[in-house]
Structure formats: C-alpha cells, structure tokens
Design a protein around this motif. Structure first.
Motif, PDB file in Angstrom:
ATOM      1  N   UNK A  67      54.368  24.501  44.873  1.00 52.32           N
ATOM      2  CA  UNK A  67      53.452  25.182  45.768  1.00 52.32           C
ATOM      3  C   UNK A  67      53.390  26.664  45.381  1.00 52.32           C
ATOM      4  N   UNK A  68      52.214  27.170  45.304  1.00 53.91           N
ATOM      5  CA  UNK A  68      52.018  28.562  44.891  1.00 53.91           C
ATOM      6  C   UNK A  68      52.042  29.493  46.102  1.00 53.91           C
ATOM      7  N   UNK A  69      52.488  30.698  45.880  1.00 55.24           N
ATOM      8  CA  UNK A  69      52.513  31.682  46.956  1.00 55.24           C
ATOM      9  C   UNK A  69      51.104  32.162  47.265  1.00 55.24           C
ATOM     10  N   UNK A  70      50.959  32.634  48.473  1.00 53.02           N
ATOM     11  CA  UNK A  70      49.679  33.180  48.901  1.00 53.02           C
ATOM     12  C   UNK A  70      49.923  34.534  49.547  1.00 53.02           C
ATOM     13  N   UNK A  71      48.883  35.325  49.650  1.00 53.92           N
ATOM     14  CA  UNK A  71      48.975  36.621  50.304  1.00 53.92           C
ATOM     15  C   UNK A  71      47.972  36.691  51.442  1.00 53.92           C
ATOM     16  N   UNK A  72      48.389  37.295  52.547  1.00 49.67           N
ATOM     17  CA  UNK A  72      47.503  37.537  53.680  1.00 49.67           C
ATOM     18  C   UNK A  72      47.053  38.979  53.589  1.00 49.67           C
ATOM     19  N   UNK A  73      45.756  39.189  53.502  1.00 52.48           N
ATOM     20  CA  UNK A  73      45.181  40.517  53.342  1.00 52.48           C
ATOM     21  C   UNK A  73      44.445  40.874  54.629  1.00 52.48           C
ATOM     22  N   UNK A  74      44.744  42.053  55.164  1.00 52.48           N
ATOM     23  CA  UNK A  74      44.099  42.541  56.386  1.00 52.48           C
ATOM     24  C   UNK A  74      43.427  43.872  56.097  1.00 52.48           C
ATOM     25  N   UNK A  75      42.165  43.977  56.479  1.00 59.43           N
ATOM     26  CA  UNK A  75      41.413  45.220  56.312  1.00 59.43           C
ATOM     27  C   UNK A  75      41.780  46.163  57.457  1.00 59.43           C
ATOM     28  N   UNK A  76      42.387  47.311  57.154  1.00 61.92           N
ATOM     29  CA  UNK A  76      42.831  48.227  58.197  1.00 61.92           C
ATOM     30  C   UNK A  76      41.977  49.492  58.269  1.00 61.92           C
ATOM     31  N   UNK A  77      41.201  49.773  57.236  1.00 63.70           N
ATOM     32  CA  UNK A  77      40.273  50.898  57.251  1.00 63.70           C
ATOM     33  C   UNK A  77      38.896  50.392  56.852  1.00 63.70           C
ATOM     34  N   UNK A  78      37.878  51.026  57.365  1.00 62.66           N
ATOM     35  CA  UNK A  78      36.509  50.606  57.108  1.00 62.66           C
ATOM     36  C   UNK A  78      36.108  50.838  55.649  1.00 62.66           C
ATOM     37  N   UNK A  79      35.274  49.945  55.145  1.00 58.63           N
ATOM     38  CA  UNK A  79      34.751  50.087  53.789  1.00 58.63           C
ATOM     39  C   UNK A  79      33.468  50.919  53.769  1.00 58.63           C
ATOM     40  N   UNK A  80      32.980  51.311  54.927  1.00 56.83           N
ATOM     41  CA  UNK A  80      31.783  52.149  54.992  1.00 56.83           C
ATOM     42  C   UNK A  80      32.070  53.505  54.354  1.00 56.83           C
ATOM     43  N   UNK A  81      31.098  54.067  53.705  1.00 53.56           N
ATOM     44  CA  UNK A  81      31.192  55.378  53.046  1.00 53.56           C
ATOM     45  C   UNK A  81      32.184  55.368  51.890  1.00 53.56           C
ATOM     46  N   UNK A  82      32.401  54.204  51.301  1.00 54.03           N
ATOM     47  CA  UNK A  82      33.247  54.078  50.108  1.00 54.03           C
ATOM     48  C   UNK A  82      32.342  53.831  48.916  1.00 54.03           C
ATOM     49  N   UNK A  83      32.932  53.844  47.738  1.00 56.02           N
ATOM     50  CA  UNK A  83      32.152  53.587  46.529  1.00 56.02           C
ATOM     51  C   UNK A  83      31.594  52.162  46.570  1.00 56.02           C
ATOM     52  N   UNK A  84      30.416  51.951  45.986  1.00 56.97           N
ATOM     53  CA  UNK A  84      29.796  50.626  46.040  1.00 56.97           C
ATOM     54  C   UNK A  84      30.667  49.509  45.469  1.00 56.97           C
ATOM     55  N   UNK A  85      31.427  49.796  44.414  1.00 54.81           N
ATOM     56  CA  UNK A  85      32.265  48.732  43.856  1.00 54.81           C
ATOM     57  C   UNK A  85      33.401  48.372  44.815  1.00 54.81           C
ATOM     58  N   UNK A 103      41.446  48.347  46.094  1.00 54.92           N
ATOM     59  CA  UNK A 103      41.167  48.730  47.486  1.00 54.92           C
ATOM     60  C   UNK A 103      42.466  48.852  48.287  1.00 54.92           C
ATOM     61  N   UNK A 104      43.558  49.181  47.617  1.00 53.19           N
ATOM     62  CA  UNK A 104      44.878  49.228  48.263  1.00 53.19           C
ATOM     63  C   UNK A 104      44.922  50.211  49.433  1.00 53.19           C
ATOM     64  N   UNK A 105      44.119  51.260  49.394  1.00 55.05           N
ATOM     65  CA  UNK A 105      44.119  52.262  50.454  1.00 55.05           C
ATOM     66  C   UNK A 105      43.393  51.784  51.718  1.00 55.05           C
ATOM     67  N   UNK A 106      42.738  50.621  51.657  1.00 54.53           N
ATOM     68  CA  UNK A 106      41.984  50.100  52.794  1.00 54.53           C
ATOM     69  C   UNK A 106      42.648  48.898  53.457  1.00 54.53           C
ATOM     70  N   UNK A 107      43.690  48.339  52.842  1.00 52.01           N
ATOM     71  CA  UNK A 107      44.229  47.054  53.277  1.00 52.01           C
ATOM     72  C   UNK A 107      45.748  47.093  53.469  1.00 52.01           C
TER      73      UNK A 107
END
Length: 61
Positions: free
Chosen positions: A1-19, A51-55
């Motif tokens: 069984x492979x490991x998984x990661x739970x990712x939570x968005x904690x800061x908005x992606x609005x006003x960030x770079x398009x990529x 996107x480490x600074x957002x999650x």
C-alpha cells in the motif's frame, strides 16, 4: 500500500501568479480550508513544492 498525503489550502490563491492558481485548481483545492487526499509521488511533491506557502501537508497511512 502506498502512502498518501492530505493537502489543505490555508491561504487563498487569489492574487497569486497564474501558474500557482492553476496548480491549486488542478490539485482539486477550491476554497480556503478545503482538503484533498493525493498519492505521495514525485509529481505530487513537485506541485506541492510550488505552492508550499499556501498549503499544509499531512502524511496519511
């Protein structure tokens, strides 16, 4: 069984770079505090690094 990661968005992606907004959307994160469980592989880790600074990331077994 492979490991998984739970990712939570904690800061908005609005006003960030398009990529960065595209990465957030492609991971399935829509609103702040939304979470998604993803496989722990090199492609996922690369996207999360951009996107480490957002999650927060938790390892799920």
């Amino acid at each position: 069984m492979t490991d998984q990661v739970k990712v939570t968005l904690v800061k908005s992606a609005a006003h960030r770079k398009p990529n960065q907004r595209a990465i957030v959307k492609s991971l399935g994160l829509n609103k702040v505090n939304s979470s998604v469980v993803l496989p722990d592989n090199a492609a996922t880790r690369g996207a999360l690094f951009k996107i480490a600074h957002l999650i927060t990331v938790e390892v799920v077994k």
